[in-house]
Structure formats: C-alpha cells, structure tokens
Design a protein around this motif. Structure first.
Motif, mmCIF file in Angstrom:
data_model
loop_
_atom_site.group_PDB
_atom_site.id
_atom_site.type_symbol
_atom_site.label_atom_id
_atom_site.label_comp_id
_atom_site.label_asym_id
_atom_site.label_seq_id
_atom_site.Cartn_x
_atom_site.Cartn_y
_atom_site.Cartn_z
ATOM 1 N N SER A 73 -1.309 26.828 -1.725
ATOM 2 C CA SER A 73 -0.096 26.321 -2.671
ATOM 3 C C SER A 73 1.019 26.840 -1.741
ATOM 4 C CB SER A 73 0.188 27.280 -3.881
ATOM 5 O OG SER A 73 1.224 27.042 -4.482
ATOM 6 N N VAL A 74 1.974 25.828 -2.060
ATOM 7 C CA VAL A 74 3.369 26.041 -0.859
ATOM 8 C C VAL A 74 4.568 26.117 -2.130
ATOM 9 C CG1 VAL A 74 4.942 24.900 0.408
ATOM 10 C CG2 VAL A 74 2.412 24.624 0.830
ATOM 11 N N LEU A 75 5.274 27.095 -1.972
ATOM 12 C CA LEU A 75 6.221 27.469 -3.088
ATOM 13 C C LEU A 75 7.587 27.273 -2.148
ATOM 14 C CD1 LEU A 75 4.809 30.535 -4.427
ATOM 15 C CD2 LEU A 75 4.651 28.262 -5.396
ATOM 16 N N ASP A 76 8.636 26.821 -2.860
ATOM 17 C CA ASP A 76 9.872 26.478 -2.569
ATOM 18 C C ASP A 76 10.834 27.565 -3.331
ATOM 19 O OD1 ASP A 76 12.503 26.253 -1.540
ATOM 20 O OD2 ASP A 76 12.454 24.217 -1.660
ATOM 21 N N ILE A 77 11.232 28.887 -2.996
ATOM 22 C CA ILE A 77 12.044 29.504 -3.881
ATOM 23 C C ILE A 77 13.188 29.701 -3.120
ATOM 24 C CG2 ILE A 77 12.156 31.986 -4.932
ATOM 25 C CD1 ILE A 77 9.151 31.910 -5.008
ATOM 26 N N ASN A 78 14.435 28.999 -3.806
ATOM 27 C CA ASN A 78 15.677 29.190 -3.260
ATOM 28 C C ASN A 78 15.838 29.052 -1.872
ATOM 29 O OD1 ASN A 78 16.567 29.879 -5.734
ATOM 30 N ND2 ASN A 78 16.607 32.054 -5.385
ATOM 31 N N GLY A 79 15.025 27.976 -1.184
ATOM 32 C CA GLY A 79 14.772 27.504 0.113
ATOM 33 C C GLY A 79 14.027 28.563 1.026
ATOM 34 N N LEU A 80 13.303 29.570 0.480
ATOM 35 C CA LEU A 80 12.418 30.151 0.973
ATOM 36 C C LEU A 80 10.897 29.621 0.835
ATOM 37 C CD1 LEU A 80 12.199 33.088 2.504
ATOM 38 C CD2 LEU A 80 11.760 34.062 0.323
ATOM 39 N N PHE A 81 10.391 29.147 2.042
ATOM 40 C CA PHE A 81 9.030 28.418 1.933
ATOM 41 C C PHE A 81 8.032 29.357 2.143
ATOM 42 C CE2 PHE A 81 11.937 25.064 2.746
ATOM 43 C CZ PHE A 81 11.503 24.101 1.804
ATOM 44 N N ILE A 82 7.277 29.548 1.208
ATOM 45 C CA ILE A 82 5.992 30.406 1.150
ATOM 46 C C ILE A 82 4.684 29.663 0.892
ATOM 47 C CG2 ILE A 82 4.778 32.422 -0.090
ATOM 48 C CD1 ILE A 82 7.882 32.808 -1.232
ATOM 49 N N TYR A 83 3.815 29.697 2.073
ATOM 50 C CA TYR A 83 2.358 29.353 1.974
ATOM 51 C C TYR A 83 1.600 30.199 1.629
ATOM 52 C CZ TYR A 83 -1.704 26.611 3.929
ATOM 53 O OH TYR A 83 -2.953 26.142 3.902
ATOM 54 N N CYS A 84 1.046 30.029 0.197
ATOM 55 C CA CYS A 84 -0.290 30.966 -0.254
ATOM 56 C C CYS A 84 -1.419 30.520 -0.322
ATOM 57 C CB CYS A 84 0.285 31.134 -1.794
ATOM 58 S SG CYS A 84 2.225 31.418 -2.179
ATOM 59 N N THR A 85 -2.417 31.410 0.222
ATOM 60 C CA THR A 85 -3.874 31.161 0.473
ATOM 61 C C THR A 85 -4.604 32.354 0.276
ATOM 62 O OG1 THR A 85 -5.339 30.065 1.544
ATOM 63 C CG2 THR A 85 -3.850 31.005 3.008
ATOM 64 N N HIS A 86 -5.687 32.358 -0.272
ATOM 65 C CA HIS A 86 -6.511 33.433 -0.117
ATOM 66 C C HIS A 86 -6.617 34.009 1.249
ATOM 67 C CE1 HIS A 86 -10.426 35.662 -0.495
ATOM 68 N NE2 HIS A 86 -9.541 36.464 -1.434
ATOM 69 N N TYR B 209 5.980 51.259 -2.806
ATOM 70 C CA TYR B 209 5.751 52.120 -1.409
ATOM 71 C C TYR B 209 6.169 50.800 -0.201
ATOM 72 C CZ TYR B 209 1.337 49.477 -1.178
ATOM 73 O OH TYR B 209 0.564 48.419 -1.233
ATOM 74 N N ARG B 210 6.899 49.827 -0.223
ATOM 75 C CA ARG B 210 7.241 49.060 0.426
ATOM 76 C C ARG B 210 8.094 48.109 -0.001
ATOM 77 N NH1 ARG B 210 2.397 47.145 4.137
ATOM 78 N NH2 ARG B 210 2.635 49.264 4.788
ATOM 79 N N TYR B 211 9.043 47.207 0.727
ATOM 80 C CA TYR B 211 9.602 46.119 0.107
ATOM 81 C C TYR B 211 10.104 45.212 1.363
ATOM 82 C CZ TYR B 211 14.457 48.039 1.277
ATOM 83 O OH TYR B 211 15.621 48.479 1.859
ATOM 84 N N LYS B 212 10.447 44.074 0.970
ATOM 85 C CA LYS B 212 11.367 43.142 2.044
ATOM 86 C C LYS B 212 12.070 42.299 1.240
ATOM 87 C CE LYS B 212 11.724 40.745 5.729
ATOM 88 N NZ LYS B 212 12.542 41.323 6.889
ATOM 89 N N GLU B 213 13.273 42.200 1.459
ATOM 90 C CA GLU B 213 14.292 41.283 0.865
ATOM 91 C C GLU B 213 14.585 40.164 1.838
ATOM 92 O OE1 GLU B 213 18.660 41.811 -0.979
ATOM 93 O OE2 GLU B 213 17.672 43.686 -0.152
ATOM 94 N N PHE B 214 14.946 39.063 1.438
ATOM 95 C CA PHE B 214 15.404 37.811 2.202
ATOM 96 C C PHE B 214 16.392 37.311 1.404
ATOM 97 C CE2 PHE B 214 10.487 38.072 2.669
ATOM 98 C CZ PHE B 214 10.473 37.667 3.905
ATOM 99 N N PRO B 215 17.174 36.467 2.221
ATOM 100 C CA PRO B 215 18.588 35.613 1.755
ATOM 101 C C PRO B 215 18.053 35.273 0.373
ATOM 102 C CG PRO B 215 18.176 35.536 3.998
ATOM 103 C CD PRO B 215 16.788 36.140 3.569
#
Length: 102
Positions: free
Chosen positions: A12-25, A93-99
C-alpha cells in the motif's frame, strides 16, 4: 503464514501530508524502494528505524512473535510522529518525527 485470512494486496502507498509511505509485509522479495520517504515493513519482526540511502526504513516489530529479544511491540503514527511502544508496559521506547507538510 500465521494469518487465517488472505492479504488482499502485497503493498500500500500512503500520502500523509506529503509524506509518502510504502507499506508492505516484505516477505515476497527484498524491497528496493526508489521513490518515497518511508519504507514500512514487518517481515523480520524486529523493531527498526534507519536511513537507507535517503529512504527511511521502519519496522514496527511484532505484537505476537517478536524476534532477536525485542519486546512485544507496535508502532503508531499520529501528527507525523511515529512512536514504538512496548505492548506489555505500554511505554514508549523509540520515536521519529517528520515535518507536518513537505
């Protein structure tokens, strides 16, 4: 496979506020992403976040079958912040922030 039901798509490909995320198992073949911002895979069951040639690779880990002594974990995305949480303690225990927009 552990699931009792078929997956309907390999990715699946998600566009969240211009952040493109390619999701796959990630079990069918090694994924070599050439575009996008984030590659989200879960096949190894090992929590991860690392830069791979400008693409951010993320793995949420596993709630049921964690590997390599990792905690039973999951990852959430809220307001462009990815947070990994331990299922047993619910602690972050971990995080990552994007614009918020690109």
């Amino acid at each position: 496979m552990v699931l009792d039901f078929p997956c309907l798509a390999d990715y699946s490909v998600l566009d969240i506020n211009g952040l493109f995320i390619y999701c796959t198992h990630g079990h069918l073949e090694p994924v070599k992403l050439k575009m996008g911002d984030i590659l989200l895979c879960g096949h190894t069951h090992v929590p991860a976040i690392e830069d791979r040639d400008g693409i951010i690779y993320m793995n949420p880990g596993s709630v049921s079958i964690p590997k390599e002594n990792s905690p039973h974990s999951y990852m959430i995305l809220e307001d462009c912040v990815f947070t990994w949480k331990d299922l047993e303690t619910l602690s972050q225990y971990r995080y990552k922030e994007f614009p918020k927009s690109k």
